[in-house]
Design a protein around this motif. Structure first.
Motif, PDB file in Angstrom:
ATOM      1  N   PHE A  25       8.324  45.235 -66.412  1.00 47.39           N
ATOM      2  CA  PHE A  25       8.630  46.344 -67.301  1.00 47.39           C
ATOM      3  C   PHE A  25       7.371  47.150 -67.627  1.00 47.39           C
ATOM      4  O   PHE A  25       7.399  48.387 -67.613  1.00 47.39           O
ATOM      5  CB  PHE A  25       9.276  45.827 -68.587  1.00 47.39           C
ATOM      6  CG  PHE A  25      10.770  45.725 -68.516  1.00 47.39           C
ATOM      7  CD1 PHE A  25      11.576  46.566 -69.266  1.00 47.39           C
ATOM      8  CD2 PHE A  25      11.381  44.792 -67.689  1.00 47.39           C
ATOM      9  CE1 PHE A  25      12.963  46.482 -69.203  1.00 47.39           C
ATOM     10  CE2 PHE A  25      12.762  44.691 -67.618  1.00 47.39           C
ATOM     11  CZ  PHE A  25      13.557  45.543 -68.370  1.00 47.39           C
ATOM     12  N   ASP A  26       6.280  46.471 -67.937  1.00 42.80           N
ATOM     13  CA  ASP A  26       5.038  47.161 -68.310  1.00 42.80           C
ATOM     14  C   ASP A  26       4.527  48.036 -67.168  1.00 42.80           C
ATOM     15  O   ASP A  26       4.005  49.130 -67.392  1.00 42.80           O
ATOM     16  CB  ASP A  26       3.960  46.158 -68.707  1.00 42.80           C
ATOM     17  CG  ASP A  26       4.251  45.463 -70.032  1.00 42.80           C
ATOM     18  OD1 ASP A  26       5.108  45.964 -70.785  1.00 42.80           O
ATOM     19  OD2 ASP A  26       3.632  44.415 -70.301  1.00 42.80           O
ATOM     20  N   GLU A  27       4.691  47.544 -65.942  1.00 41.68           N
ATOM     21  CA  GLU A  27       4.225  48.287 -64.772  1.00 41.68           C
ATOM     22  C   GLU A  27       5.321  49.162 -64.172  1.00 41.68           C
ATOM     23  O   GLU A  27       5.065  49.864 -63.189  1.00 41.68           O
ATOM     24  CB  GLU A  27       3.696  47.311 -63.717  1.00 41.68           C
ATOM     25  CG  GLU A  27       2.496  46.501 -64.184  1.00 41.68           C
ATOM     26  CD  GLU A  27       1.970  45.559 -63.120  1.00 41.68           C
ATOM     27  OE1 GLU A  27       2.423  45.669 -61.947  1.00 41.68           O
ATOM     28  OE2 GLU A  27       1.098  44.739 -63.438  1.00 41.68           O
ATOM     29  N   ASN A  28       6.512  49.102 -64.770  1.00 38.68           N
ATOM     30  CA  ASN A  28       7.667  49.834 -64.256  1.00 38.68           C
ATOM     31  C   ASN A  28       7.820  49.602 -62.757  1.00 38.68           C
ATOM     32  O   ASN A  28       8.009  50.533 -61.963  1.00 38.68           O
ATOM     33  CB  ASN A  28       7.533  51.333 -64.542  1.00 38.68           C
ATOM     34  CG  ASN A  28       8.858  52.066 -64.418  1.00 38.68           C
ATOM     35  OD1 ASN A  28       9.924  51.473 -64.582  1.00 38.68           O
ATOM     36  ND2 ASN A  28       8.809  53.352 -64.120  1.00 38.68           N
ATOM     37  N   SER A  29       7.771  48.323 -62.382  1.00 33.63           N
ATOM     38  CA  SER A  29       7.759  47.938 -60.971  1.00 33.63           C
ATOM     39  C   SER A  29       9.109  47.390 -60.541  1.00 33.63           C
ATOM     40  O   SER A  29       9.527  46.315 -61.000  1.00 33.63           O
ATOM     41  CB  SER A  29       6.677  46.885 -60.722  1.00 33.63           C
ATOM     42  OG  SER A  29       6.777  46.364 -59.417  1.00 33.63           O
ATOM     43  N   ASN A  53      12.143  51.233 -66.174  1.00 38.95           N
ATOM     44  CA  ASN A  53      11.934  52.391 -67.046  1.00 38.95           C
ATOM     45  C   ASN A  53      12.071  53.702 -66.274  1.00 38.95           C
ATOM     46  O   ASN A  53      11.355  54.671 -66.529  1.00 38.95           O
ATOM     47  CB  ASN A  53      10.556  52.310 -67.718  1.00 38.95           C
ATOM     48  CG  ASN A  53      10.446  51.120 -68.648  1.00 38.95           C
ATOM     49  OD1 ASN A  53      11.275  50.926 -69.534  1.00 38.95           O
ATOM     50  ND2 ASN A  53       9.420  50.296 -68.450  1.00 38.95           N
ATOM     51  N   ILE A  54      12.995  53.726 -65.348  1.00 47.51           N
ATOM     52  CA  ILE A  54      13.228  54.926 -64.551  1.00 47.51           C
ATOM     53  C   ILE A  54      13.608  56.094 -65.466  1.00 47.51           C
ATOM     54  O   ILE A  54      14.289  55.917 -66.479  1.00 47.51           O
ATOM     55  CB  ILE A  54      14.352  54.668 -63.527  1.00 47.51           C
ATOM     56  CG1 ILE A  54      14.519  55.838 -62.566  1.00 47.51           C
ATOM     57  CG2 ILE A  54      15.665  54.367 -64.208  1.00 47.51           C
ATOM     58  CD1 ILE A  54      15.563  55.582 -61.473  1.00 47.51           C
ATOM     59  N   GLY A  88      17.067  51.820 -66.305  1.00 45.71           N
ATOM     60  CA  GLY A  88      16.765  52.485 -67.560  1.00 45.71           C
ATOM     61  C   GLY A  88      16.868  51.596 -68.785  1.00 45.71           C
ATOM     62  O   GLY A  88      17.324  50.460 -68.735  1.00 45.71           O
ATOM     63  N   HIS A  89      16.424  52.160 -69.884  1.00 45.75           N
ATOM     64  CA  HIS A  89      16.322  51.431 -71.147  1.00 45.75           C
ATOM     65  C   HIS A  89      17.541  51.667 -72.022  1.00 45.75           C
ATOM     66  O   HIS A  89      18.125  52.755 -72.035  1.00 45.75           O
ATOM     67  CB  HIS A  89      15.049  51.868 -71.891  1.00 45.75           C
ATOM     68  CG  HIS A  89      14.608  50.922 -72.948  1.00 45.75           C
ATOM     69  ND1 HIS A  89      15.153  50.920 -74.212  1.00 45.75           N
ATOM     70  CD2 HIS A  89      13.679  49.926 -72.932  1.00 45.75           C
ATOM     71  CE1 HIS A  89      14.579  49.972 -74.928  1.00 45.75           C
ATOM     72  NE2 HIS A  89      13.690  49.348 -74.180  1.00 45.75           N
ATOM     73  N   THR A  90      17.903  50.641 -72.776  1.00 52.18           N
ATOM     74  CA  THR A  90      19.054  50.730 -73.679  1.00 52.18           C
ATOM     75  C   THR A  90      18.944  51.900 -74.645  1.00 52.18           C
ATOM     76  O   THR A  90      19.950  52.565 -74.951  1.00 52.18           O
ATOM     77  CB  THR A  90      19.198  49.418 -74.474  1.00 52.18           C
ATOM     78  OG1 THR A  90      19.466  48.348 -73.566  1.00 52.18           O
ATOM     79  CG2 THR A  90      20.335  49.506 -75.486  1.00 52.18           C
ATOM     80  N   ASP A  91      17.747  52.166 -75.163  1.00 50.27           N
ATOM     81  CA  ASP A  91      17.566  53.236 -76.152  1.00 50.27           C
ATOM     82  C   ASP A  91      18.047  54.580 -75.622  1.00 50.27           C
ATOM     83  O   ASP A  91      18.605  55.392 -76.368  1.00 50.27           O
ATOM     84  CB  ASP A  91      16.091  53.334 -76.576  1.00 50.27           C
ATOM     85  CG  ASP A  91      15.655  52.143 -77.413  1.00 50.27           C
ATOM     86  OD1 ASP A  91      16.538  51.389 -77.865  1.00 50.27           O
ATOM     87  OD2 ASP A  91      14.437  51.964 -77.595  1.00 50.27           O
ATOM     88  N   SER A 117      18.486  48.002 -68.059  1.00 49.23           N
ATOM     89  CA  SER A 117      17.645  46.892 -67.619  1.00 49.23           C
ATOM     90  C   SER A 117      17.422  45.856 -68.715  1.00 49.23           C
ATOM     91  O   SER A 117      16.973  44.736 -68.422  1.00 49.23           O
ATOM     92  CB  SER A 117      16.290  47.431 -67.131  1.00 49.23           C
ATOM     93  OG  SER A 117      16.466  48.333 -66.063  1.00 49.23           O
ATOM     94  N   ASN A 118      17.731  46.193 -69.941  1.00 45.32           N
ATOM     95  CA  ASN A 118      17.542  45.260 -71.058  1.00 45.32           C
ATOM     96  C   ASN A 118      18.462  44.048 -70.971  1.00 45.32           C
ATOM     97  O   ASN A 118      18.253  43.062 -71.693  1.00 45.32           O
ATOM     98  CB  ASN A 118      17.777  45.969 -72.389  1.00 45.32           C
ATOM     99  CG  ASN A 118      16.792  47.094 -72.615  1.00 45.32           C
ATOM    100  OD1 ASN A 118      16.890  48.136 -71.976  1.00 45.32           O
ATOM    101  ND2 ASN A 118      15.833  46.891 -73.506  1.00 45.32           N
TER     102      ASN A 118
END
Length: 220
Positions: free
Chosen positions: A23-27, A90-91, A142-145, A170-171
């Motif tokens: 997640f941190d590296e969006n890999s 984190n697309i 993508g992120h839930t938010d 992705s969460n």
């Protein structure tokens, strides 16, 4: 299988660290590697949580197509094969005007190409999966938010109606980690196949599964 035995099946700390790095590296590559080694992370994507069938990774189709993960739902009304496309955690999903980005559209086009391929090549569908009553297509991205915003939620509903392709954030993988930590007994069925399986074993799997024999006779 006892609770302690299930909890010991996976390395919770390593799984969490690996997921954090992805997640941190969006890999996407690191996320895929983490998922391949931790079948329980698919918990929320299974319609049935117990007595599940194993997950297979990197199933290739003709013409250079490939889904990231696949598994069988051995339903009483026929075999449902679930095909999953994983995107970067984190697309970027939408523009400022809440139009889907090129990356999000590309993910949908990839999945649509799977459906077209199998519609046009029923013999290949049988060769790869044995028998298919229906497919269930899922994109994880993508992120839930972002997905929880009103405009994104409305787009998601409309798009699912139009394409029949589900999309999940992705969460869900973090929520699976929380289940492993707090309620490992919920994951006993996943512990029977703690990692995802090679696609080279897929044909042997369904060929030797009695459930599939009936449907291979009935579904042409």
């Amino acid at each position: 299988m006892e609770k302690e035995e299930i909890l010991a099946t996976w390395d919770l700390e390593k799984s969490c660290n690996d997921l954090n790095v992805a997640f941190d590296e969006n890999s996407e590559l690191k996320l895929l590697a983490t998922l391949k080694n931790n079948s329980f992370m698919f918990y929320e994507l299974y319609s049935r949580k117990y007595g599940i069938q194993p997950v297979f990774h990197e199933v290739n189709f003709g013409g250079g197509l490939r889904c990231d993960f696949a598994w069988l739902n051995d339903n009483s009304d026929g075999p449902e094969w679930v095909l999953v496309e994983i995107e970067k955690p984190n697309i970027e999903l939408f523009t400022r005007d809440y139009e889907p980005t090129q990356k999000l559209n590309h993910a949908f086009e990839q999945v649509k190409s799977w459906r077209r391929y199998f519609d046009e090549n029923p013999a290949e569908k049988r060769r790869i999966f044995g028998a298919v009553g229906r497919f269930r297509f899922i994109i994880v991205a993508g992120h839930t938010d972002i997905w929880n915003s009103d405009k994104a939620s409305k787009w998601r509903i409309d798009n699912n109606k139009e394409t029949g392709i589900e999309i999940r954030s992705s969460n869900i993988f973090y929520r699976a980690l929380k289940i492993l930590e707090d309620h490992p007994e919920e994951l006993w069925s996943f512990a029977e196949n703690p990692t995802t399986l090679s696609p080279s074993t897929l044909q042997d799997y369904w060929s030797n599964y009695d459930y599939m024999n009936k449907w291979r006779r009935l579904i042409n």
